[in-house]
Design a protein around this motif. Structure first.
Motif, PDB file in Angstrom:
ATOM      1  N   LEU A 120      13.649  16.760   5.206  1.00 55.75           N
ATOM      2  CA  LEU A 120      14.541  15.720   4.673  1.00 55.75           C
ATOM      3  C   LEU A 120      14.055  15.258   3.306  1.00 55.75           C
ATOM      4  CD1 LEU A 120      15.188  13.233   7.628  1.00 55.75           C
ATOM      5  CD2 LEU A 120      16.889  14.562   6.351  1.00 55.75           C
ATOM      6  N   GLY A 121      12.751  15.006   3.232  1.00 56.97           N
ATOM      7  CA  GLY A 121      12.167  14.526   1.991  1.00 56.97           C
ATOM      8  C   GLY A 121      12.289  15.529   0.853  1.00 56.97           C
ATOM      9  N   THR A 149       0.860  -1.183   0.000  1.00 58.64           N
ATOM     10  CA  THR A 149       0.000   0.000   0.000  1.00 58.64           C
ATOM     11  C   THR A 149       0.894   1.230   0.000  1.00 58.64           C
ATOM     12  OG1 THR A 149      -0.088  -0.145   2.392  1.00 58.64           O
ATOM     13  CG2 THR A 149      -1.966  -1.010   1.179  1.00 58.64           C
ATOM     14  N   ASN A 150       0.363   2.313  -0.551  1.00 61.30           N
ATOM     15  CA  ASN A 150       1.208   3.500  -0.615  1.00 61.30           C
ATOM     16  C   ASN A 150       1.237   4.224   0.735  1.00 61.30           C
ATOM     17  OD1 ASN A 150      -0.840   5.479  -0.404  1.00 61.30           O
ATOM     18  ND2 ASN A 150      -1.313   5.246  -2.579  1.00 61.30           N
ATOM     19  N   ILE A 151       2.152   5.159   0.823  1.00 62.39           N
ATOM     20  CA  ILE A 151       2.419   5.834   2.100  1.00 62.39           C
ATOM     21  C   ILE A 151       1.175   6.557   2.628  1.00 62.39           C
ATOM     22  CG2 ILE A 151       3.458   7.787   0.831  1.00 62.39           C
ATOM     23  CD1 ILE A 151       4.481   6.688   4.363  1.00 62.39           C
ATOM     24  N   SER A 152       0.414   7.196   1.739  1.00 59.82           N
ATOM     25  CA  SER A 152      -0.770   7.925   2.204  1.00 59.82           C
ATOM     26  C   SER A 152      -1.803   6.963   2.797  1.00 59.82           C
ATOM     27  CB  SER A 152      -1.385   8.729   1.058  1.00 59.82           C
ATOM     28  OG  SER A 152      -0.478   9.733   0.640  1.00 59.82           O
ATOM     29  N   ASP A 153      -1.974   5.813   2.147  1.00 63.86           N
ATOM     30  CA  ASP A 153      -2.914   4.820   2.671  1.00 63.86           C
ATOM     31  C   ASP A 153      -2.449   4.295   4.029  1.00 63.86           C
ATOM     32  OD1 ASP A 153      -4.570   5.087   0.509  1.00 63.86           O
ATOM     33  OD2 ASP A 153      -3.753   3.358  -0.567  1.00 63.86           O
ATOM     34  N   ARG A 154      -1.153   4.064   4.148  1.00 60.26           N
ATOM     35  CA  ARG A 154      -0.622   3.585   5.434  1.00 60.26           C
ATOM     36  C   ARG A 154      -0.857   4.612   6.527  1.00 60.26           C
ATOM     37  NH1 ARG A 154       5.177   2.878   3.836  1.00 60.26           N
ATOM     38  NH2 ARG A 154       5.660   2.758   6.041  1.00 60.26           N
ATOM     39  N   LEU A 155      -0.639   5.883   6.203  1.00 64.03           N
ATOM     40  CA  LEU A 155      -0.820   6.933   7.207  1.00 64.03           C
ATOM     41  C   LEU A 155      -2.300   7.131   7.534  1.00 64.03           C
ATOM     42  CD1 LEU A 155       1.814   9.552   6.013  1.00 64.03           C
ATOM     43  CD2 LEU A 155       1.938   8.084   8.045  1.00 64.03           C
ATOM     44  N   HIS A 161      12.266  27.792   4.646  1.00 61.26           N
ATOM     45  CA  HIS A 161      13.430  27.015   4.222  1.00 61.26           C
ATOM     46  C   HIS A 161      13.333  26.835   2.719  1.00 61.26           C
ATOM     47  CE1 HIS A 161      14.132  25.734   8.419  1.00 61.26           C
ATOM     48  NE2 HIS A 161      12.824  25.607   8.492  1.00 61.26           N
ATOM     49  N   SER A 162      14.386  27.188   2.000  1.00 65.87           N
ATOM     50  CA  SER A 162      14.332  26.918   0.565  1.00 65.87           C
ATOM     51  C   SER A 162      15.079  25.627   0.309  1.00 65.87           C
ATOM     52  CB  SER A 162      14.932  28.071  -0.233  1.00 65.87           C
ATOM     53  OG  SER A 162      16.242  28.307   0.200  1.00 65.87           O
ATOM     54  N   GLY A 163      14.634  24.906  -0.688  1.00 65.04           N
ATOM     55  CA  GLY A 163      15.262  23.626  -0.989  1.00 65.04           C
ATOM     56  C   GLY A 163      15.287  23.383  -2.474  1.00 65.04           C
ATOM     57  N   PRO A 164      15.943  22.326  -2.889  1.00 61.04           N
ATOM     58  CA  PRO A 164      16.089  22.033  -4.312  1.00 61.04           C
ATOM     59  C   PRO A 164      14.771  21.654  -4.995  1.00 61.04           C
ATOM     60  CG  PRO A 164      16.950  20.232  -2.981  1.00 61.04           C
ATOM     61  CD  PRO A 164      16.623  21.337  -2.045  1.00 61.04           C
ATOM     62  N   GLU A 165      13.811  21.121  -4.229  1.00 66.58           N
ATOM     63  CA  GLU A 165      12.562  20.657  -4.832  1.00 66.58           C
ATOM     64  C   GLU A 165      11.411  21.611  -4.602  1.00 66.58           C
ATOM     65  OE1 GLU A 165      11.630  16.669  -3.696  1.00 66.58           O
ATOM     66  OE2 GLU A 165      13.729  16.075  -3.936  1.00 66.58           O
ATOM     67  N   ARG A 166      11.344  22.133  -3.419  1.00 62.37           N
ATOM     68  CA  ARG A 166      10.286  23.099  -3.111  1.00 62.37           C
ATOM     69  C   ARG A 166      10.651  23.822  -1.831  1.00 62.37           C
ATOM     70  NH1 ARG A 166       4.721  20.487  -2.041  1.00 62.37           N
ATOM     71  NH2 ARG A 166       5.356  18.599  -3.095  1.00 62.37           N
ATOM     72  N   ALA A 177       7.171  13.127  -0.692  1.00 63.64           N
ATOM     73  CA  ALA A 177       7.185  12.922  -2.148  1.00 63.64           C
ATOM     74  C   ALA A 177       5.782  12.762  -2.714  1.00 63.64           C
ATOM     75  CB  ALA A 177       8.026  11.702  -2.485  1.00 63.64           C
ATOM     76  N   ALA A 178       4.810  12.456  -1.841  1.00 63.72           N
ATOM     77  CA  ALA A 178       3.438  12.222  -2.295  1.00 63.72           C
ATOM     78  C   ALA A 178       2.573  13.486  -2.218  1.00 63.72           C
ATOM     79  CB  ALA A 178       2.806  11.111  -1.451  1.00 63.72           C
ATOM     80  N   LEU A 179       3.161  14.584  -1.749  1.00 60.39           N
ATOM     81  CA  LEU A 179       2.358  15.800  -1.571  1.00 60.39           C
ATOM     82  C   LEU A 179       2.117  16.529  -2.887  1.00 60.39           C
ATOM     83  CD1 LEU A 179       3.970  17.262   1.680  1.00 60.39           C
ATOM     84  CD2 LEU A 179       1.709  16.212   1.425  1.00 60.39           C
ATOM     85  N   PRO A 180       0.948  17.150  -3.025  1.00 62.18           N
ATOM     86  CA  PRO A 180       0.709  17.974  -4.210  1.00 62.18           C
ATOM     87  C   PRO A 180       1.639  19.193  -4.216  1.00 62.18           C
ATOM     88  CG  PRO A 180      -1.107  18.170  -2.631  1.00 62.18           C
ATOM     89  CD  PRO A 180      -0.195  17.094  -2.120  1.00 62.18           C
TER      90      PRO A 180
END
Ligand SMILES: Nc1ncnc2c1ncn2[C@@H]1O[C@H](COP(=O)(O)OP(=O)(O)O)[C@@H](O)[C@H]1O
Ligand SMILES: [Mg+2]
Length: 148
Positions: free
Chosen positions: A57-58, A3-9, A76-81, A30-33
């Protein structure tokens, strides 16, 4: 069945260490919009800040995420968002909450993670993701994604 992470949570997860909590949050990141408000519900010490550390971290953000003593939020600025981390615990009034002007600093894609979201209802969008954290009687921490 995998199951994916959102379902587990959504089903609810318990962790024994802060490290485990951070790892889950990092996976969930990684699963966030693209532009995501994350409302973190839970008492003092339940792991809200720890969860935000995992999100950072993610997102590949290396600078430390702490509970600042005098500021309401940190960017906090980061490489992805970018990650905006708000801790509304010390806000004294609705006006103070409105005056934060966070939207002026949000550059898409962003994640706005809010501790004590009930104190800043105006910052919690209708599409916000709600995470509840609790300390169990045996000392483990439980994490549950609410709704959708
Ligand atoms: N399984 C766990 N998950 C999250 N935090 C844990 C866990 N076990 C122990 N801790 C500790 O509990 C504390 C949680 O604090 P923090 O994340 O600052 O909570 P909050 O922001 O909700 O007040 C940290 O000191 C962390 O190391
Ligand atoms: Mg905190």
């Amino acid at each position: 069945m995998a199951t994916n992470i959102s379902d587990r949570l959504r089903a609810g997860v318990t962790t024994r260490t802060a490290e485990e909590t951070r790892a889950l949050a990092a996976e969930w990141a990684a699963a966030l919009p693209a532009d995501a408000t994350v409302a973190l519900h839970g008492d003092l010490g339940s792991g809200k800040t720890t969860w935000v550390q995992g999100l950072a971290l993610g997102f590949g953000i290396n600078e430390p995420v702490t509970s600042p003593a005098f500021t309401i939020y940190t960017l906090h600025s980061g490489p992805e968002r970018m990650l905006a981390h708000m801790d509304a615990y010390r806000l004294r009034s609705a006006q103070e909450a409105e005056d934060l002007l966070i939207e002026e600093f949000l550059v898409s894609p962003w994640c706005l993670a809010v501790e004590w979201p009930d104190r800043v209802p105006g910052w919690i969008s209708r599409d916000a993701l709600h995470v509840g954290l609790e300390i169990e009687a045996d000392g483990r921490h439980s994490i549950r994604l609410r709704g959708r």
